[in-house]
Write an enzyme that holds these catalytic residues in place. Structure first.
Site, short mmCIF file in Angstrom:
data_model
loop_
_atom_site.label_atom_id
_atom_site.label_comp_id
_atom_site.label_asym_id
_atom_site.label_seq_id
_atom_site.Cartn_x
_atom_site.Cartn_y
_atom_site.Cartn_z
N GLU A 1 0.86 -1.18 0.00
CA GLU A 1 0.00 0.00 0.00
C GLU A 1 0.89 1.23 0.00
O GLU A 1 1.75 1.36 0.86
CB GLU A 1 -0.93 -0.03 1.21
CG GLU A 1 -1.95 -1.15 1.13
CD GLU A 1 -2.69 -1.17 -0.19
OE1 GLU A 1 -3.19 -0.12 -0.62
OE2 GLU A 1 -2.76 -2.24 -0.82
N CYS B 1 -1.63 9.28 3.92
CA CYS B 1 -1.71 8.87 2.51
C CYS B 1 -3.03 9.32 1.92
O CYS B 1 -3.15 9.56 0.74
CB CYS B 1 -1.58 7.36 2.42
SG CYS B 1 -2.78 6.51 3.45
P1 NAP Z 1 8.84 4.80 3.41
O1 NAP Z 1 9.98 5.71 3.45
O2 NAP Z 1 8.51 4.12 2.13
O3 NAP Z 1 9.07 3.73 4.57
C1 NAP Z 1 8.10 2.74 4.88
C2 NAP Z 1 8.78 1.58 5.56
O4 NAP Z 1 9.67 0.95 4.62
C3 NAP Z 1 9.63 1.97 6.76
O5 NAP Z 1 9.51 0.99 7.75
C4 NAP Z 1 11.03 1.97 6.17
O6 NAP Z 1 12.04 1.75 7.12
C5 NAP Z 1 10.94 0.80 5.23
N1 NAP Z 1 11.96 0.78 4.19
C6 NAP Z 1 12.65 1.81 3.65
N2 NAP Z 1 13.49 1.38 2.71
C7 NAP Z 1 13.35 0.04 2.64
C8 NAP Z 1 13.94 -0.98 1.86
N3 NAP Z 1 14.85 -0.69 0.95
N4 NAP Z 1 13.55 -2.26 2.05
C9 NAP Z 1 12.62 -2.57 2.97
N5 NAP Z 1 12.02 -1.63 3.76
C10 NAP Z 1 12.36 -0.35 3.58
O7 NAP Z 1 7.47 5.54 3.84
P2 NAP Z 1 7.23 6.45 5.10
O8 NAP Z 1 7.94 7.74 4.90
O9 NAP Z 1 7.48 5.68 6.34
O10 NAP Z 1 5.66 6.68 5.04
C11 NAP Z 1 5.06 7.65 4.25
C12 NAP Z 1 4.54 7.04 2.97
O11 NAP Z 1 3.63 5.99 3.27
C13 NAP Z 1 3.76 8.02 2.11
O12 NAP Z 1 4.11 7.84 0.78
C14 NAP Z 1 2.30 7.60 2.35
O13 NAP Z 1 1.43 7.95 1.31
C15 NAP Z 1 2.45 6.13 2.49
N6 NAP Z 1 1.33 5.54 3.21
C16 NAP Z 1 0.42 4.80 2.51
C17 NAP Z 1 -0.68 4.26 3.15
C18 NAP Z 1 -1.69 3.45 2.39
O14 NAP Z 1 -2.49 2.77 3.02
N7 NAP Z 1 -1.69 3.49 1.07
C19 NAP Z 1 -0.85 4.47 4.50
C20 NAP Z 1 0.10 5.23 5.20
C21 NAP Z 1 1.19 5.75 4.54
P3 NAP Z 1 12.95 2.98 7.67
O15 NAP Z 1 12.01 3.86 8.39
O16 NAP Z 1 13.93 2.30 8.52
O17 NAP Z 1 13.54 3.63 6.46
#
Ligand code: NAP
Length: 514
Positions: A285, A319
């Protein structure tokens, strides 16, 4: 079991509720800096590389210290999960469901602490933090019931001379990778769904919010979850995240986060690792660029309230947040007057003070990114309000609105993930729908209109996973609004819906000749 009902959200208008959270905030501050070891089964580790979590309203305040897991520790956690899977997969659905119900009970009991943690670590205001707690409890209660439904005898077409049956079995070891913006609710939802269906889980929380995630881990243990079913593996996404995703013993990945990371995970998970005997399942997601359309006959007061809450609730870091406002030219002036004055009335400051509506953005990188879009906005649109960083400690930005932006510009196309709203004026409803659909995303959307024909048309054409009429575009409720997006917003998993647990299961068909 009584039918599922959503937990009501508190408004903190009673002294008892207020005192409870105040006391819990005091408790977390007193414990600030506490170190949590990494726990893998019976082993505890303190590593040389630490993961510190801090308060984005006061970045010099370290809230807690966690360990940065190494790849060797990730390997150990996966091996443990693989072994534990053998017993957990044959544990009855009733037993697993009962653990979720007990976890919901514990979480309700620790409600004030959960709210206080989210206020301090994620920068949510009290009501948003309580809504998050309520959503986490709802996921536990909802999936506990859903697991029993999935465990029932499944319908198959009778066939003479045979006794066919169909039932669901778990997948195996899963990686759960949540974002920081719903550090309790989304983390709880993905984890509990994977566990209640009989899988074992490596949960890698977002690095900005490990303290909130720790709470769920403790709650699960207190609820009686057997050792090894869930490992809470703190560490960097790029380091251990990649490692877990690529590991041959990992059967599925449940991810929520940005499009960039989600696509990378999807790609890496598709590559076959030596020794791997399955195609990994990826539930991803991702981001959004959500729009609200205001039609010419809309109730402008209701629309204004919906726009402001959707755009600036939790600083626009949802999001589902409204980042594009599409307005019919006939009501453009009166609507924007209301929206700007309502936005300017929002109180911004540390959410520890419950009278502040908007808190800080999550970290320095988020602040820099949002401010770079503000700069871009001066070239692409006209600033109606906001646009500056507030000069107090912490990552505070004024709620910001740019108008007259092009639907094809970067402001209207890219996910900014902050308190920045881009407004576009349209001539008619068809143009509004075309602008609304003009991005790579498709998560949430809303239409304010009294025109039944227009609403019917939007129902058919507005291409988003969650569409609302005369209603804000945020705040999906478990069971009521199953949640998940189209296109680059993800795999449309519909969390909190009747199909969700199926993503963590595989169906087995057995037929006996009689
Ligand atoms: P993110 O930077 O993509 O990180 C999400 C998760 O992925 C974190 O736990 C992060 O760990 C991990 N991660 C990062 N790089 C990775 C890799 N190479 N391999 C595996 N895991 C990895 O997103 P965010 O900044 O936390 O959250 C904001 C985003 O989430 C926005 O784009 C928002 O729209 C989206 N979101 C979507 C929904 C939905 O239901 N569609 C809901 C909520 C949020 P680290 O923190 O250690 O980097």
């Amino acid at each position: 079991m009584i039918p599922f009902k959503n937990l009501p959200i508190r408004q903190f208008d009673g002294d008892k509720d207020v005192r409870g959270v105040e006391t819990a905030i005091g408790g977390i501050k007193r414990e600030a800096g506490r170190e949590y070891p990494l726990v893998i089964g019976r082993q505890t580790y303190t590593n040389t590389r630490k993961l510190k979590t801090f308060d984005p309203s006061a970045p010099s305040r370290t809230l807690a210290v966690f360990q940065k897991a190494t790849q060797e520790q990730a390997e150990e956690a996966i091996n443990l999960a693989r072994e534990t899977f053998e017993s957990w997969k044959v544990t009855s659905a009733e037993e697993r469901s009962a653990i979720l119900l007990r976890a919901a009970e514990v979480l309700r009991r620790r409600r004030d602490e959960a709210v206080a943690t989210t206020v301090l670590e994620a920068g949510k205001n009290w009501i948003e933090a309580d809504a998050e707690l309520a959503e986490a409890v709802d996921f536990l209660e909802f999936y506990a019931r859903e697991a029993l439904r999935y465990a029932e005898k499944q319908p198959v077409v009778p066939f003479e001379g045979e006794e066919p049956e169909l039932f669901y079995i778990p997948l195996g070891v899963g990686a759960v990778i949540p974002p920081w913006n719903f550090p309790l609710a989304i983390l709880t939802g993905m984890t509990s769904a994977a566990i209640v269906t009989g899988n074992t889980v490596i949960l890698k929380p977002a690095s900005d919010t490990p303290l909130t995630g720790q709470l769920l881990f403790e709650v699960m243990i207190e609820a009686g979850l057997p050792e090894g079913v869930l490992t809470y593996l703190t560490g960097s996404g790029g380091e251990i995240g990649d490692f877990i995703v690529e590991h041959p013993q990992v059967r599925f990945i449940a991810f929520t986060g940005s499009m960039e990371v989600g696509l990378g995970i999807n790609e890496r998970a598709a590559r076959l690792a030596p020794g791997q005997v399955w195609i990994k399942r990826v539930v991803a997601e991702m981001g959004g660029k959500d729009a609200i359309i205001i039609d010419e006959d809309a109730d402008l007061d209701a629309a204004t309230e919906g726009i402001i809450i959707s755009a600036f609730g939790y600083q626009g870091q949802k999001c589902s947040a409204c980042s594009r406002l599409i307005v019919h030219e006939r009501i453009y002036e009166p609507l924007m007057e209301r929206v700007v004055s309502g936005t300017e009335a929002l109180k911004v400051g540390p959410p520890e003070d419950r009278t502040n509506y908007m808190g800080p953005v999550i970290n320095q990188a988020a602040l820099d990114k949002i401010m770079s879009y503000v700069e871009l906005g001066h070239g692409e649109g006209r600033l109606l309000t906001g646009g500056t960083r507030i000069d107090i400690p912490g990552y505070f930005i004024e709620p910001t609105i740019f108008a007259e932006a092009s639907p094809d510009g970067r402001l209207a196309q890219e996910e900014i993930f902050g308190p920045l709203l881009t407004v576009m004026k349209v001539r008619d409803f068809d143009e509004a729908l075309a602008v609304a659909n003009n991005t790579i995303y498709g998560l949430t959307g809303a239409v304010y209109s009294r025109n039944e024909g227009h609403l019917a048309r939007a129902r058919e054409v507005f291409h988003v996973g969650n569409l609302y009429f005369n209603h804000k575009c945020t705040g999906a409720m478990v069971g009521v609004h199953p949640f998940g997006g189209f296109n680059m917003s993800g795999t449309d998993s519909k969390a909190g819906g009747p199909d969700y647990l199926g993503l963590f299961l595989q169906a087995k068909s057995v037929s006996r000749k009689v």
